[in-house]
Design a protein around this motif. Structure first.
Motif, PDB file in Angstrom:
ATOM      1  N   ILE A   1      -0.547  -0.146   1.515  1.00 25.23           N
ATOM      2  CA  ILE A   1      -1.746  -0.456   0.740  1.00 25.23           C
ATOM      3  C   ILE A   1      -2.533  -1.515   1.507  1.00 25.23           C
ATOM      4  O   ILE A   1      -1.993  -2.572   1.854  1.00 25.23           O
ATOM      5  CB  ILE A   1      -1.402  -0.969  -0.663  1.00 25.23           C
ATOM      6  CG1 ILE A   1      -0.681   0.118  -1.461  1.00 25.23           C
ATOM      7  CG2 ILE A   1      -2.669  -1.410  -1.395  1.00 25.23           C
ATOM      8  CD1 ILE A   1      -0.302  -0.313  -2.854  1.00 25.23           C
ATOM      9  N   ASP A   2      -3.793  -1.213   1.801  1.00 23.14           N
ATOM     10  CA  ASP A   2      -4.686  -2.142   2.489  1.00 23.14           C
ATOM     11  C   ASP A   2      -5.776  -2.582   1.523  1.00 23.14           C
ATOM     12  O   ASP A   2      -6.313  -1.765   0.767  1.00 23.14           O
ATOM     13  CB  ASP A   2      -5.336  -1.487   3.710  1.00 23.14           C
ATOM     14  CG  ASP A   2      -4.321  -1.082   4.765  1.00 23.14           C
ATOM     15  OD1 ASP A   2      -3.774  -1.989   5.400  1.00 23.14           O
ATOM     16  OD2 ASP A   2      -4.090   0.125   4.931  1.00 23.14           O
ATOM     17  N   LEU A   3      -6.078  -3.881   1.542  1.00 23.02           N
ATOM     18  CA  LEU A   3      -7.226  -4.403   0.800  1.00 23.02           C
ATOM     19  C   LEU A   3      -8.348  -4.658   1.802  1.00 23.02           C
ATOM     20  O   LEU A   3      -8.222  -5.514   2.679  1.00 23.02           O
ATOM     21  CB  LEU A   3      -6.872  -5.694   0.058  1.00 23.02           C
ATOM     22  CG  LEU A   3      -8.046  -6.357  -0.683  1.00 23.02           C
ATOM     23  CD1 LEU A   3      -8.621  -5.413  -1.723  1.00 23.02           C
ATOM     24  CD2 LEU A   3      -7.610  -7.658  -1.329  1.00 23.02           C
ATOM     25  N   ILE A   4      -9.429  -3.913   1.663  1.00 22.98           N
ATOM     26  CA  ILE A   4     -10.574  -4.016   2.576  1.00 22.98           C
ATOM     27  C   ILE A   4     -11.685  -4.759   1.851  1.00 22.98           C
ATOM     28  O   ILE A   4     -12.119  -4.345   0.779  1.00 22.98           O
ATOM     29  CB  ILE A   4     -11.058  -2.621   3.011  1.00 22.98           C
ATOM     30  CG1 ILE A   4      -9.913  -1.836   3.665  1.00 22.98           C
ATOM     31  CG2 ILE A   4     -12.240  -2.735   3.960  1.00 22.98           C
ATOM     32  CD1 ILE A   4     -10.257  -0.390   3.940  1.00 22.98           C
ATOM     33  N   LEU A   5     -12.111  -5.885   2.414  1.00 21.34           N
ATOM     34  CA  LEU A   5     -13.240  -6.648   1.879  1.00 21.34           C
ATOM     35  C   LEU A   5     -14.460  -6.407   2.760  1.00 21.34           C
ATOM     36  O   LEU A   5     -14.376  -6.513   3.988  1.00 21.34           O
ATOM     37  CB  LEU A   5     -12.930  -8.137   1.824  1.00 21.34           C
ATOM     38  CG  LEU A   5     -11.843  -8.602   0.842  1.00 21.34           C
ATOM     39  CD1 LEU A   5     -11.784 -10.115   0.820  1.00 21.34           C
ATOM     40  CD2 LEU A   5     -12.100  -8.065  -0.543  1.00 21.34           C
ATOM     41  N   ILE A   6     -15.572  -6.094   2.136  1.00 19.20           N
ATOM     42  CA  ILE A   6     -16.832  -5.863   2.848  1.00 19.20           C
ATOM     43  C   ILE A   6     -17.870  -6.785   2.223  1.00 19.20           C
ATOM     44  O   ILE A   6     -18.138  -6.717   1.026  1.00 19.20           O
ATOM     45  CB  ILE A   6     -17.283  -4.394   2.753  1.00 19.20           C
ATOM     46  CG1 ILE A   6     -16.211  -3.493   3.358  1.00 19.20           C
ATOM     47  CG2 ILE A   6     -18.614  -4.190   3.443  1.00 19.20           C
ATOM     48  CD1 ILE A   6     -16.436  -2.035   3.116  1.00 19.20           C
TER      49      ILE A   6
ATOM     50  N   TYR B   1      -7.009   0.624  -0.544  1.00 17.55           N
ATOM     51  CA  TYR B   1      -6.868   1.899   0.159  1.00 17.55           C
ATOM     52  C   TYR B   1      -5.382   2.198   0.387  1.00 17.55           C
ATOM     53  O   TYR B   1      -4.737   1.576   1.228  1.00 17.55           O
ATOM     54  CB  TYR B   1      -7.614   1.832   1.489  1.00 17.55           C
ATOM     55  CG  TYR B   1      -7.592   3.126   2.271  1.00 17.55           C
ATOM     56  CD1 TYR B   1      -8.259   4.258   1.806  1.00 17.55           C
ATOM     57  CD2 TYR B   1      -6.895   3.222   3.472  1.00 17.55           C
ATOM     58  CE1 TYR B   1      -8.252   5.437   2.521  1.00 17.55           C
ATOM     59  CE2 TYR B   1      -6.876   4.410   4.203  1.00 17.55           C
ATOM     60  CZ  TYR B   1      -7.557   5.517   3.711  1.00 17.55           C
ATOM     61  OH  TYR B   1      -7.539   6.684   4.414  1.00 17.55           O
ATOM     62  N   PRO B   2      -4.799   3.135  -0.384  1.00 16.98           N
ATOM     63  CA  PRO B   2      -3.405   3.524  -0.149  1.00 16.98           C
ATOM     64  C   PRO B   2      -3.334   4.638   0.896  1.00 16.98           C
ATOM     65  O   PRO B   2      -4.162   5.549   0.923  1.00 16.98           O
ATOM     66  CB  PRO B   2      -2.965   4.030  -1.527  1.00 16.98           C
ATOM     67  CG  PRO B   2      -4.216   4.565  -2.145  1.00 16.98           C
ATOM     68  CD  PRO B   2      -5.364   3.755  -1.583  1.00 16.98           C
TER      69      PRO B   2
ATOM     70  N   GLN C   1      -3.015  -6.376   4.626  1.00 13.46           N
ATOM     71  CA  GLN C   1      -2.045  -5.344   4.273  1.00 13.46           C
ATOM     72  C   GLN C   1      -0.979  -5.922   3.344  1.00 13.46           C
ATOM     73  O   GLN C   1      -0.562  -7.070   3.489  1.00 13.46           O
ATOM     74  CB  GLN C   1      -1.385  -4.794   5.544  1.00 13.46           C
ATOM     75  CG  GLN C   1      -2.342  -4.073   6.470  1.00 13.46           C
ATOM     76  CD  GLN C   1      -1.653  -3.526   7.714  1.00 13.46           C
ATOM     77  OE1 GLN C   1      -0.647  -4.076   8.142  1.00 13.46           O
ATOM     78  NE2 GLN C   1      -2.212  -2.476   8.275  1.00 13.46           N
ATOM     79  N   LYS C   2      -0.577  -5.100   2.365  1.00 12.29           N
ATOM     80  CA  LYS C   2       0.444  -5.528   1.404  1.00 12.29           C
ATOM     81  C   LYS C   2       1.753  -5.826   2.136  1.00 12.29           C
ATOM     82  O   LYS C   2       2.215  -5.048   2.966  1.00 12.29           O
ATOM     83  CB  LYS C   2       0.666  -4.444   0.356  1.00 12.29           C
ATOM     84  CG  LYS C   2       1.738  -4.775  -0.678  1.00 12.29           C
ATOM     85  CD  LYS C   2       1.859  -3.685  -1.706  1.00 12.29           C
ATOM     86  CE  LYS C   2       2.443  -2.426  -1.124  1.00 12.29           C
ATOM     87  NZ  LYS C   2       3.868  -2.574  -0.780  1.00 12.29           N
TER      88      LYS C   2
ATOM     89  N   LEU D   1      -0.604   1.232  -8.208  1.00 15.54           N
ATOM     90  CA  LEU D   1      -0.338   1.781  -6.884  1.00 15.54           C
ATOM     91  C   LEU D   1       0.829   1.104  -6.181  1.00 15.54           C
ATOM     92  O   LEU D   1       1.412   1.667  -5.259  1.00 15.54           O
ATOM     93  CB  LEU D   1      -1.588   1.652  -6.002  1.00 15.54           C
ATOM     94  CG  LEU D   1      -2.829   2.456  -6.415  1.00 15.54           C
ATOM     95  CD1 LEU D   1      -4.018   2.068  -5.566  1.00 15.54           C
ATOM     96  CD2 LEU D   1      -2.562   3.951  -6.295  1.00 15.54           C
ATOM     97  N   VAL D   2       1.146  -0.141  -6.580  1.00 14.27           N
ATOM     98  CA  VAL D   2       2.068  -0.945  -5.791  1.00 14.27           C
ATOM     99  C   VAL D   2       3.478  -0.375  -5.762  1.00 14.27           C
ATOM    100  O   VAL D   2       4.245  -0.615  -4.819  1.00 14.27           O
ATOM    101  CB  VAL D   2       2.075  -2.393  -6.334  1.00 14.27           C
ATOM    102  CG1 VAL D   2       2.847  -2.486  -7.635  1.00 14.27           C
ATOM    103  CG2 VAL D   2       2.657  -3.358  -5.293  1.00 14.27           C
ATOM    104  N   GLY D   3       3.842   0.403  -6.765  1.00 15.06           N
ATOM    105  CA  GLY D   3       5.202   0.953  -6.783  1.00 15.06           C
ATOM    106  C   GLY D   3       5.360   2.237  -5.989  1.00 15.06           C
ATOM    107  O   GLY D   3       6.479   2.735  -5.839  1.00 15.06           O
TER     108      GLY D   3
END
Length: 826
Positions: free
Chosen positions: A425-430, A479-480, A518-519, A418-420
């Protein structure tokens, strides 16, 4: 007829001229095919040899991992017993050696409480005294022997055992290696195996040497000062017996390497212990670490027997049979050579693909030659088996085998895909904060089902992302999106996640914390993004935030360094960097504002507004809380003085949170009395809030200050968390006027269920102790009526208003007072 005669003629010619054709065309082709076949056989044999070595290495690693787990189970009972012993001492509030000695005597009287592996149990106190109980034989259950220093002379040790007269010897505890290691290390450790010279047969081995290991951990008193060191000895014979039983035809040798250079080795049924310091930092191949069993630096290496580690031999018989069959087949069917070339070319490509593990394309070699078709089918079966194994290995590499969700490696792989792409892009930790409680009560299977249910809700609310589990309580969601995660949608998702989980008569209310990172930049790796999300998660748990916490690098990474300074906090107060805020507390039955709780904000010149939970713990450590606390009380008393001028006929309480460093200040009472006289404040109008563990009241200085506050007339409020974590003596030492109940105690009480029963029990206990009940964190009107029915009198939270300045609070009070009077408030 012509056709028939033609066929007959061709057949006769083939019989006449068939031999020269075979000799000219078939033999060179046969030689070429033999060379090719040998080449293919060599490739397959090489691949077979490599696979044999790979599988042997993996088998050795898996066996070493299993043996490591078994070794861990041998020492785990000692670790658990030692930790439980320390917890019992802490719970009893022991402050001297005799108290700890009493626990050893109690366990000696009930030896079934002590793991069978323990051969010696001893405690060395910081005053030099020692109590040691030991077994006479390793197989004994009872501790028949005892070593104890004289009560008035720690340098004399009395050793008693039933089969010998009492011995008295010189003794110096402080020279004992296990004692010095426990005091210096301050963390539980295992000693390396060492030889003990004694005259008993305890831990005796067939080699005549007595080997043992020691579990060492310090024991602390209530004041966090060390009381001494607890040491438990374990005979290495148990490890020797286990390692010996694990060897045989399959496992040729097992070696256990310690960080100090010892090697515990079993080979040919013989157990030996040697020392070679050159292997301390050496690369031992597929060695398995025992770090997770608290054996730091220990490694296990397994050497397989010849039947598993030998290389695959060259199968000449099979090769010869194939060559003969191929030669006969080509000699008899030389005319069909053209039909052989194409299948062999396809077979060659198939073998190459299988050898290179390119297993996606099925092997299709249409031919009438049985050997070639058979070989193709065998290679196809090999391809299918390898493909299934490769698919399984890839699945295990990127997924958790129990739940089937992506693990961290799988998330990294999806993130790299996804990074390209364009967008955010968000990394959500729960995090399921109460996962340990859920697992201990309902089991890991119920916890896994609940997490799976919550993941379904997450994907239904925030569609289009990639979900995974980093462990058994932490969900990660990549989450993109075009502009980043939507905050209202996040709140909706968290509300869904916090709904009780109900299944098969089980109802569980999860405690959820959430963080977002967030990236940054186009090439940021997943590990960096995860570290920042974990940093935000720490603050989400620390602040018990109901909303998700976004990572803020300046606040999270640099704030502590900026705050942890030795400067004069009074200058910051003088510059007006601190301001006191007031939050309304209302009577839940009428809605009238009856109290104001204070808080403080630091208007930092570099980081902007910083809430109190960020810097108060640091100020408590460096002593600045004394100055800041005096400033807060002064502003609070001034606010109460001004309020009485505006509303002479109304009564308002003021709530001020106290910390224990303030209560330890010998001038604390005098300073409060001075402020009380300066602003004309009645003591009954002030609630002092104690939000830490009130077991600290065992300190006599704090107890005297708290009792003095009660004698003057001030009111004391304790929160429910502090009450639940206190001792009975600490809770009953003073009569408290109120109890604050956090939102985790009344979550989901808007629906009938066990939550209401628990809250009613807490409120009933507070009512019997004549304490007011104040619910904090109320954010919706739906829970007010259930709170009143459960017995809560008062409440505060976002529903009634956030913290504000003095003028903002008075304006809100005006609005509230107008609801109960036809006249303006003032």
């Amino acid at each position: 007829m012509e056709t028939d005669s033609g066929k007959s003629l061709d057949t006769s010619r083939q019989r006449i001229f068939g031999v020269p054709v075979v000799a000219v065309i078939g033999l060179p082709l046969l030689a070429l095919l033999i060379v090719l076949f040998l080449g293919f056989s060599l490739i397959l044999q090489t691949q077979r040899t490599d696979l044999t070595k790979t599988y042997a290495d993996r088998t050795a690693e898996f066996l070493a991992r299993d043996i490591a787990n078994q070794l861990g189970h041998l020492v785990t009972p000692l670790e658990e017993y030692a930790d439980a012993f320390a917890s019992r001492v802490k719970a009893a509030g022991c402050s001297n050696a005799e108290c700890v000695f009493s626990f050893i005597e109690a366990d000696r009287a009930t030896p079934e409480r002590v793991p069978i592996q323990v051969s010696v149990l001893r405690f060395g106190a910081s005053n030099g005294h020692l109590l040691s109980v030991f077994k006479i034989k390793e197989t004994d259950r009872d501790f028949k022997g005892q070593g104890k220093t004289q009560s008035d002379n720690p340098s004399r040790l009395l050793v008693t055992r039933p089969d010998r007269p009492m011995q008295e010897r010189d003794f110096n505890l402080f020279e004992r290696g296990w004692y010095r290691g426990g005091i210096v290390g301050r963390t539980p450790t295992w000693s390396a195996p060492y030889v003990v010279n004694n005259t008993s047969d305890l831990c005796a081995s067939t080699q005549g040497s007595v080997w043992t290991m020691t579990r060492v951990l310090p024991i602390f008193g209530p004041d966090r000062k060390p009381l001494g060191v607890l040491a438990l000895d374990m005979c290495v014979n148990r490890i020797s017996a286990f390692l010996s039983s694990a060897t045989g035809n399959t496992v040729q040798e097992i070696s256990v390497f310690t960080p100090s250079g010892e090697e515990l080795s079993v080979s040919g049924g013989q157990f030996t212990i040697g020392r070679d310091t050159s292997k301390i930092s050496a690369d031992l191949g597929n060695a398995v670490s025992l770090d997770k069993f608290d054996l730091k630096g220990w490694r296990v290496v397994v050497t397989l027997g010849d039947e598993l580690s030998a290389k695959a031999d060259w199968d000449w018989y099979y090769t010869a049979v194939c060559l003969i069959g191929l030669a006969i087949s080509i000699a008899l069917t030389a005319w069909a050579a053209s039909f052989v070339v194409n299948p062999l070319m396809r077979l060659s490509r198939a073998v190459t693909d299988v050898g290179n593990l390119n297993l996606d394309t099925p092997i299709s070699v249409p031919t009438n030659i049985r050997e070639v078709g058979l070989l193709a089918s065998v290679i196809e079966r090999m391809r299918l088996v390898l493909q299934r194994n490769q698919t399984r290995l890839e699945f295990l590499a990127y997924h958790d085998p129990a739940s089937g969700f992506l693990n961290q490696a799988g998330l990294v792989k999806e993130y790299d895909l996804l990074v390209g792409k364009e967008g955010q892009i968000d990394l959500i930790l729960i995090k399921i904060c109460n996962y340990h409680q859920i697992a201990s009560i309902f089991g890991d299977e119920v916890l896994a089902r609940m997490i799976s249910s919550k993941i379904d809700k997450l994907q239904a609310t925030l569609a289009g992302g990639v979900v995974g589990c980093l462990n058994n309580n932490l969900i990660a969601y990549i989450y993109p999106s075009d502009e980043g995660v939507d905050i209202p949608l996040m709140r909706k998702m968290l509300a869904e996640m916090r709904l009780p989980y109900e299944n098969e008569g089980i109802r569980i209310s999860p405690v959820i914390a959430c963080s977002v990172a967030q990236k940054q930049g186009q090439i940021e790796p997943f590990g960096s993004l995860l570290r920042r999300a974990n940093g935000a998660m720490y603050h989400a748990e620390d602040t018990k935030s109901e909303d998700a916490v976004w990572h803020n690098s300046a606040l999270i990474q640099d704030l502590r360094a900026a705050l942890d300074f030795g400067g004069d906090i009074t200058r910051a107060i003088g510059r007006g960097e601190f301001s006191v805020r007031y939050r309304p507390v209302v009577d839940l039955r009428t809605g009238r504002i009856c109290e104001a709780h204070t808080s403080v904000i630091w208007h930092h010149p570099e980081f902007g507004d910083i809430k109190s939970h960020k810097f108060i713990p640091i100020f408590e450590q460096n002593g600045s809380i004394l100055h800041l606390g005096l400033f807060i009380m002064s502003r609070a008393f001034e606010f109460l003085h001004n309020f009485k001028k505006y509303y002479p006929d109304n009564k308002l309480l003021i709530g001020i949170k106290l910390s224990f460093p303030q209560l330890m200040d010998p001038l604390f009472i005098e300073r409060i009395r001075e402020l009380q006289a300066e602003w004309g404040v009645n003591a009954s109008e002030v609630n002092f809030i104690i939000s830490q563990n009130i077991a600290m009241l065992d300190d006599q200085q704090i107890f005297r200050v708290m009792r003095r506050l009660r004698d003057i007339g001030f009111r004391l409020i304790v929160d429910q968390f502090a009450m639940s974590h206190s001792t009975v003596n600490g809770a009953m030492a003073l009569q408290y006027d109120g109890m604050m109940i956090g939102s985790e105690a009344y979550r989901n009480i808007d629906q009938p269920g066990p939550e209401r029963v628990i809250l009613s029990a807490v409120c009933e206990l507070a009512g019997k102790l004549d304490m007011e009940r104040i619910a904090v964190g109320i954010d919706t009107h739906a829970i007010i009526e259930p709170l009143v029915k459960c017995g809560c009198n008062f409440g505060r939270g976002p529903w009634f208003g956030h913290s504000g300045s003095e003028q903002e609070f008075l304006s809100r009070y005006d609005e509230n007072a107008a609801m109960f009077s036809n006249e303006p408030a003032h």
